[in-house]
Motif scaffolding. Structure first.
Motif, PDB file in Angstrom:
ATOM      1  N   LYS A 118      85.602 -12.974  69.576  1.00 47.83           N
ATOM      2  CA  LYS A 118      84.443 -11.867  69.415  1.00 47.83           C
ATOM      3  C   LYS A 118      85.080 -10.559  69.479  1.00 47.83           C
ATOM      4  O   LYS A 118      85.075  -9.699  68.835  1.00 47.83           O
ATOM      5  N   THR A 119      85.955 -10.408  70.633  1.00 44.32           N
ATOM      6  CA  THR A 119      86.839  -9.168  70.773  1.00 44.32           C
ATOM      7  C   THR A 119      87.651  -8.789  69.630  1.00 44.32           C
ATOM      8  O   THR A 119      87.903  -7.726  69.090  1.00 44.32           O
ATOM      9  N   ALA A 120      88.567  -9.819  69.168  1.00 36.57           N
ATOM     10  CA  ALA A 120      89.394  -9.779  68.214  1.00 36.57           C
ATOM     11  C   ALA A 120      88.835  -9.384  66.693  1.00 36.57           C
ATOM     12  O   ALA A 120      89.271  -8.365  66.118  1.00 36.57           O
ATOM     13  N   PHE A 121      87.743 -10.020  66.423  1.00 34.35           N
ATOM     14  CA  PHE A 121      86.957  -9.439  65.253  1.00 34.35           C
ATOM     15  C   PHE A 121      86.352  -8.213  65.390  1.00 34.35           C
ATOM     16  O   PHE A 121      86.388  -7.621  64.213  1.00 34.35           O
ATOM     17  N   THR A 122      85.674  -7.907  66.341  1.00 38.63           N
ATOM     18  CA  THR A 122      85.250  -6.529  66.819  1.00 38.63           C
ATOM     19  C   THR A 122      86.246  -5.567  66.480  1.00 38.63           C
ATOM     20  O   THR A 122      85.934  -4.325  65.855  1.00 38.63           O
TER      21      THR A 122
END
Length: 143
Positions: A35-39
């Motif tokens: 979630k952090t990486a794609f956000t």
């Protein structure tokens, strides 16, 4: 049934995405880390079939100089059908205008990306959280 393409993280099931990476196989990735990486990635690409996530990829980009394509993955049942090529093509299209587009590959998949126009870099270097594991898996060399 037709494939559904999305560039939005709005409806992503992060556990389903983690399962996709695990089965691809691209190691175990934590749903909250994904979630952090794609956000934080400017460009994203998700492919669905019958409501099920079958493919994904992302690119970190600064809008001018560098775009870095990474985490391209497909379920094994959908590999070899040209979908990976289509995901990369969409990320390349989104990255158009950057001076350089860099791609990080799993060892052994380099020829796939070379067919898409990528060239091996002679100066790329990396520091991994698990340097010994990266060496063992072929991501880095001793020297």
């Amino acid at each position: 049934m037709p494939l559904i393409w999305s560039h939005s993280i709005e409806d992503i099931d992060w556990n389903e995405l983690a399962a996709l990476y695990h089965s691809a196989p691209l190691r175990n990735k934590n749903p909250s880390g994904l979630k952090t990486a794609f956000t934080n990635s400017i460009f994203k690409c998700f492919v669905y079939e019958d409501g099920k996530l079958i493919g994904a990829g992302r690119a970190l980009a600064d809008g001018a100089d560098c775009s870095y394509i990474c985490d391209v993955a497909l379920l094994p049942s959908h590999q070899g059908l040209g979908l990976g090529k289509q995901i990369v093509a969409k990320l390349l299209e989104l990255s158009r205008g950057h001076k350089k587009i860099i791609l990080y590959s799993v060892p052994g998949k380099e020829s796939f990306y070379q067919k898409l126009g990528f060239k091996r870099m002679s100066t790329a270097m990396a520091i991994f959280e698990n340097q010994a594991g990266a060496l063992e898996q072929g991501y880095i060399n001793e020297t």
